[in-house]
Design a protein around this motif. Structure first.
Motif, PDB file in Angstrom:
ATOM      1  N   ALA A  52       0.827  -1.206   0.000  1.00 25.40           N
ATOM      2  CA  ALA A  52       0.000   0.000   0.000  1.00 25.40           C
ATOM      3  C   ALA A  52       0.861   1.256   0.000  1.00 25.40           C
ATOM      4  CB  ALA A  52      -0.941  -0.008   1.204  1.00 25.40           C
ATOM      5  N   ALA A  53       1.955   1.228   0.756  1.00 24.39           N
ATOM      6  CA  ALA A  53       2.850   2.389   0.781  1.00 24.39           C
ATOM      7  C   ALA A  53       3.413   2.681  -0.605  1.00 24.39           C
ATOM      8  CB  ALA A  53       3.992   2.147   1.775  1.00 24.39           C
ATOM      9  N   GLY A  54       3.640   1.625  -1.378  1.00 22.93           N
ATOM     10  CA  GLY A  54       4.131   1.815  -2.741  1.00 22.93           C
ATOM     11  C   GLY A  54       3.096   2.418  -3.670  1.00 22.93           C
ATOM     12  N   LEU A  55       1.825   2.317  -3.290  1.00 19.61           N
ATOM     13  CA  LEU A  55       0.745   2.897  -4.094  1.00 19.61           C
ATOM     14  C   LEU A  55       0.435   4.336  -3.706  1.00 19.61           C
ATOM     15  CD1 LEU A  55      -1.891   0.007  -4.217  1.00 19.61           C
ATOM     16  CD2 LEU A  55      -0.363   0.739  -6.041  1.00 19.61           C
ATOM     17  N   VAL A  56       0.666   4.668  -2.441  1.00 16.10           N
ATOM     18  CA  VAL A  56       0.268   5.980  -1.928  1.00 16.10           C
ATOM     19  C   VAL A  56       1.338   7.004  -2.293  1.00 16.10           C
ATOM     20  CG1 VAL A  56      -0.407   7.286   0.128  1.00 16.10           C
ATOM     21  CG2 VAL A  56      -1.022   4.886  -0.069  1.00 16.10           C
ATOM     22  N   THR A  57       1.352   7.399  -3.539  1.00 17.42           N
ATOM     23  CA  THR A  57       2.416   8.279  -4.039  1.00 17.42           C
ATOM     24  C   THR A  57       2.186   9.749  -3.702  1.00 17.42           C
ATOM     25  OG1 THR A  57       1.279   8.421  -6.176  1.00 17.42           O
ATOM     26  CG2 THR A  57       2.958   6.710  -5.929  1.00 17.42           C
ATOM     27  N   GLN A  58       0.997  10.116  -3.239  1.00 15.92           N
ATOM     28  CA  GLN A  58       0.715  11.513  -2.925  1.00 15.92           C
ATOM     29  C   GLN A  58       1.099  11.898  -1.508  1.00 15.92           C
ATOM     30  OE1 GLN A  58      -3.517  11.772  -4.069  1.00 15.92           O
ATOM     31  NE2 GLN A  58      -2.859  13.100  -5.741  1.00 15.92           N
ATOM     32  N   LEU A  59       1.440  10.922  -0.682  1.00 20.64           N
ATOM     33  CA  LEU A  59       1.868  11.191   0.681  1.00 20.64           C
ATOM     34  C   LEU A  59       3.229  10.547   0.911  1.00 20.64           C
ATOM     35  CD1 LEU A  59      -1.380  10.530   2.780  1.00 20.64           C
ATOM     36  CD2 LEU A  59      -0.398  12.745   2.181  1.00 20.64           C
ATOM     37  N   ALA A  60       4.112  11.277   1.575  1.00 15.61           N
ATOM     38  CA  ALA A  60       5.438  10.744   1.873  1.00 15.61           C
ATOM     39  C   ALA A  60       5.384   9.875   3.124  1.00 15.61           C
ATOM     40  CB  ALA A  60       6.425  11.883   2.081  1.00 15.61           C
ATOM     41  N   MET A  61       5.986   8.686   3.016  1.00 19.35           N
ATOM     42  CA  MET A  61       6.040   7.758   4.136  1.00 19.35           C
ATOM     43  C   MET A  61       7.441   7.168   4.198  1.00 19.35           C
ATOM     44  SD  MET A  61       2.480   5.753   3.230  1.00 19.35           S
ATOM     45  CE  MET A  61       2.531   4.662   4.629  1.00 19.35           C
ATOM     46  N   ASP A  62       7.871   6.810   5.402  1.00 16.27           N
ATOM     47  CA  ASP A  62       9.123   6.066   5.520  1.00 16.27           C
ATOM     48  C   ASP A  62       8.928   4.905   6.477  1.00 16.27           C
ATOM     49  OD1 ASP A  62       9.171   7.227   8.022  1.00 16.27           O
ATOM     50  OD2 ASP A  62      10.966   8.409   7.680  1.00 16.27           O
ATOM     51  N   LEU A  63       9.886   3.993   6.465  1.00 18.59           N
ATOM     52  CA  LEU A  63       9.782   2.771   7.253  1.00 18.59           C
ATOM     53  C   LEU A  63      10.670   2.874   8.480  1.00 18.59           C
ATOM     54  CD1 LEU A  63       8.494  -0.032   7.367  1.00 18.59           C
ATOM     55  CD2 LEU A  63      10.424  -0.899   6.030  1.00 18.59           C
ATOM     56  N   GLN A  64      10.045   2.851   9.644  1.00 14.45           N
ATOM     57  CA  GLN A  64      10.730   2.901  10.924  1.00 14.45           C
ATOM     58  C   GLN A  64      10.751   1.499  11.540  1.00 14.45           C
ATOM     59  OE1 GLN A  64      12.052   5.855  12.420  1.00 14.45           O
ATOM     60  NE2 GLN A  64      11.748   6.537  10.290  1.00 14.45           N
ATOM     61  N   PRO A  65      11.544   1.285  12.610  1.00 16.24           N
ATOM     62  CA  PRO A  65      11.535  -0.038  13.253  1.00 16.24           C
ATOM     63  C   PRO A  65      10.139  -0.485  13.685  1.00 16.24           C
ATOM     64  CG  PRO A  65      13.393   1.253  14.040  1.00 16.24           C
ATOM     65  CD  PRO A  65      12.583   2.168  13.168  1.00 16.24           C
ATOM     66  N   ALA A  66       9.269   0.472  14.030  1.00 19.64           N
ATOM     67  CA  ALA A  66       7.918   0.124  14.464  1.00 19.64           C
ATOM     68  C   ALA A  66       6.952  -0.019  13.305  1.00 19.64           C
ATOM     69  CB  ALA A  66       7.391   1.183  15.430  1.00 19.64           C
ATOM     70  N   GLY A  67       7.378   0.333  12.093  1.00 23.44           N
ATOM     71  CA  GLY A  67       6.506   0.220  10.934  1.00 23.44           C
ATOM     72  C   GLY A  67       6.488   1.496  10.111  1.00 23.44           C
ATOM     73  N   TRP A  68       5.547   1.583   9.176  1.00 21.53           N
ATOM     74  CA  TRP A  68       5.461   2.726   8.279  1.00 21.53           C
ATOM     75  C   TRP A  68       4.929   3.960   9.016  1.00 21.53           C
ATOM     76  CZ3 TRP A  68       7.424   3.165   3.476  1.00 21.53           C
ATOM     77  CH2 TRP A  68       7.819   1.982   2.840  1.00 21.53           C
ATOM     78  N   ARG A  69       5.464   5.148   8.595  1.00 23.16           N
ATOM     79  CA  ARG A  69       5.117   6.409   9.253  1.00 23.16           C
ATOM     80  C   ARG A  69       5.029   7.507   8.201  1.00 23.16           C
ATOM     81  NH1 ARG A  69       9.774   9.437  12.478  1.00 23.16           N
ATOM     82  NH2 ARG A  69      10.412   9.603  10.285  1.00 23.16           N
ATOM     83  N   LEU A  70       4.004   8.344   8.320  1.00 24.14           N
ATOM     84  CA  LEU A  70       3.951   9.541   7.488  1.00 24.14           C
ATOM     85  C   LEU A  70       5.093  10.463   7.901  1.00 24.14           C
ATOM     86  CD1 LEU A  70       0.121  10.392   7.516  1.00 24.14           C
ATOM     87  CD2 LEU A  70       1.390   9.125   5.776  1.00 24.14           C
ATOM     88  N   THR A  71       5.743  11.095   6.929  1.00 15.33           N
ATOM     89  CA  THR A  71       6.884  11.954   7.255  1.00 15.33           C
ATOM     90  C   THR A  71       6.491  13.410   7.409  1.00 15.33           C
ATOM     91  OG1 THR A  71       7.428  12.331   4.929  1.00 15.33           O
ATOM     92  CG2 THR A  71       8.430  10.416   6.009  1.00 15.33           C
ATOM     93  N   GLY A  72       5.287  13.767   6.981  1.00 19.19           N
ATOM     94  CA  GLY A  72       4.860  15.148   7.112  1.00 19.19           C
ATOM     95  C   GLY A  72       5.195  15.992   5.912  1.00 19.19           C
ATOM     96  N   GLY A  73       5.952  15.439   4.970  1.00 19.79           N
ATOM     97  CA  GLY A  73       6.290  16.186   3.763  1.00 19.79           C
ATOM     98  C   GLY A  73       5.310  15.890   2.648  1.00 19.79           C
ATOM     99  N   ASN A  74       5.412  16.625   1.573  1.00 16.17           N
ATOM    100  CA  ASN A  74       4.531  16.393   0.430  1.00 16.17           C
ATOM    101  C   ASN A  74       5.295  15.924  -0.796  1.00 16.17           C
ATOM    102  OD1 ASN A  74       5.823  18.710  -0.327  1.00 16.17           O
ATOM    103  ND2 ASN A  74       4.003  20.031  -0.309  1.00 16.17           N
ATOM    104  N   ASP A  75       6.518  15.461  -0.584  1.00 14.15           N
ATOM    105  CA  ASP A  75       7.335  14.975  -1.687  1.00 14.15           C
ATOM    106  C   ASP A  75       7.745  13.540  -1.403  1.00 14.15           C
ATOM    107  OD1 ASP A  75       9.018  14.464  -3.758  1.00 14.15           O
ATOM    108  OD2 ASP A  75      10.528  15.949  -3.221  1.00 14.15           O
TER     109      ASP A  75
END
Length: 335
Positions: A52-75
């Protein structure tokens, strides 16, 4: 009324063991009547949330030890993990395009639904997206947009496919019950009511039209009424878990022309005979007063994903059992 796939239809929920997508695609294109793009969680960036993270191209996400997290950026380009998840998905589509060259017929895609995504992905400063109404709406909108692009891409690569899109919502019952823990672990997120659940789920289902849609939820009381009101054309459940109330909702859904993806083949333990696998479905069908004719609205599946199978051979045996079990059900439908 009958399944849009014809009698004795079979498929699986999507996840499989091992890391060889090429081999698994060859298997599913032959073993089930509704083949699917496998998810292989044993590979990095191939679990359901990473897909799903690979599909959600309009929101920036990164992978942390606890799992995926929104980064707060728009790129999204700022997220190396998201680019890798996207790259893995595109590589899988390359394999699909190669092996499904000339294929015509149903083809299923799976993706994490908006509520399970919101209950899993974290906000930039902690806690789940579920805690923020605006953030979970943004995530659902981005998912719907990404799904629309994904479906268009698969149609381009496999033009003869009649697409089926499966939303996986294992966390939705907990969301509705207010049972999702907060970041501290001392509290629970506020429950969501039925109309609110429908509101977030509907855009993802509408985005993939005219693809056939199904929502998958392996729970004792899957919120089938929510799925119906959101516009799902099918519901996928583990029959062994269902409560009496859930069976009543199944009956209403089937009578309303909803396709039942019946999870009857167990994912663990000994592989049963086809008659044993079909037993619960046929017995309960009779007990709740549904006609044998309505069994033509059933697609036979494993109880849930097969990624936890002890070996690829075990998972393959369960896939092969689906067709024989479907034949038993089809015979009952004609009786």
């Amino acid at each position: 009324m009958s399944s849009p796939f014809g009698p004795a239809a079979t498929t699986a929920m999507g996840s499989l063991p091992g890391e060889d997508l090429h081999e698994w695609l060859k298997v599913v294109l032959d073993a089930v009547s509704i083949p699917f793009l496998p998810e292989l969680p044993a590979r990095q960036y191939s679990d359901m949330v990473s897909r799903a993270a690979g599909l959600v191209t309009q929101l920036a996400m990164d992978l942390q030890p606890a799992g995926w997290r929104l980064t707060g950026g728009n790129d999204p380009r700022a997220s190396l993990d998201q680019r890798r998840a996207r790259s893995r998905l595109l590589q899988d589509l390359d394999v699909l395009e190669e092996l499904a060259d000339g294929y015509t017929g149903p083809l299923k895609l799976q993706v994490t639904g908006p509520w399970t995504l919101a209950a899993t992905v974290e906000l930039p400063r902690g806690d789940k997206v579920l805690a923020d109404h605006g953030a979970r709406r943004d995530l659902a909108e981005a998912l719907a947009y990404g799904l629309q692009e994904h479906v268009a891409e698969v149609r381009r690569r496999v033009p003869g496919a009649e697409l089926v899109v499966q939303l996986d919502e294992p966390a939705l019952p907990a969301v509705l019950a207010g049972a999702v823990p907060t970041a501290s672990g001392w509290g629970k997120h506020r429950s969501v009511d039925g109309p609110g659940a429908v509101e977030l789920l509907t855009p993802a289902l509408e985005a993939v039209a005219p693809a056939i849609t199904v929502v998958h939820c392996c729970a004792a009381r899957p919120p089938i009424e929510v799925f119906r009101k959101a516009g799902a054309q099918g519901v996928a459940v583990d029959l062994a878990l269902l409560t009496e109330q859930a069976w009543e909702q199944i009956a209403l859904a089937v009578e309303d022309d909803i396709t039942l993806y019946a999870g009857v083949v167990p994912t663990t333990g000994a592989v049963p005979h086809p008659e044993k696998a079909a037993e619960t479905l046929l017995r309960r069908w009779h007990e709740i007063g549904l006609s044998h004719e309505l069994l033509k609205q059933v697609v036979i599946t494993p109880a849930c994903g097969l990624a936890g199978s002890p070996s690829p051979d075990d998972a393959r045996a369960r896939l092969e059992l689906l067709r024989r079990t479907a034949d038993v059900v089809a015979e009952a439908a004609e009786a």
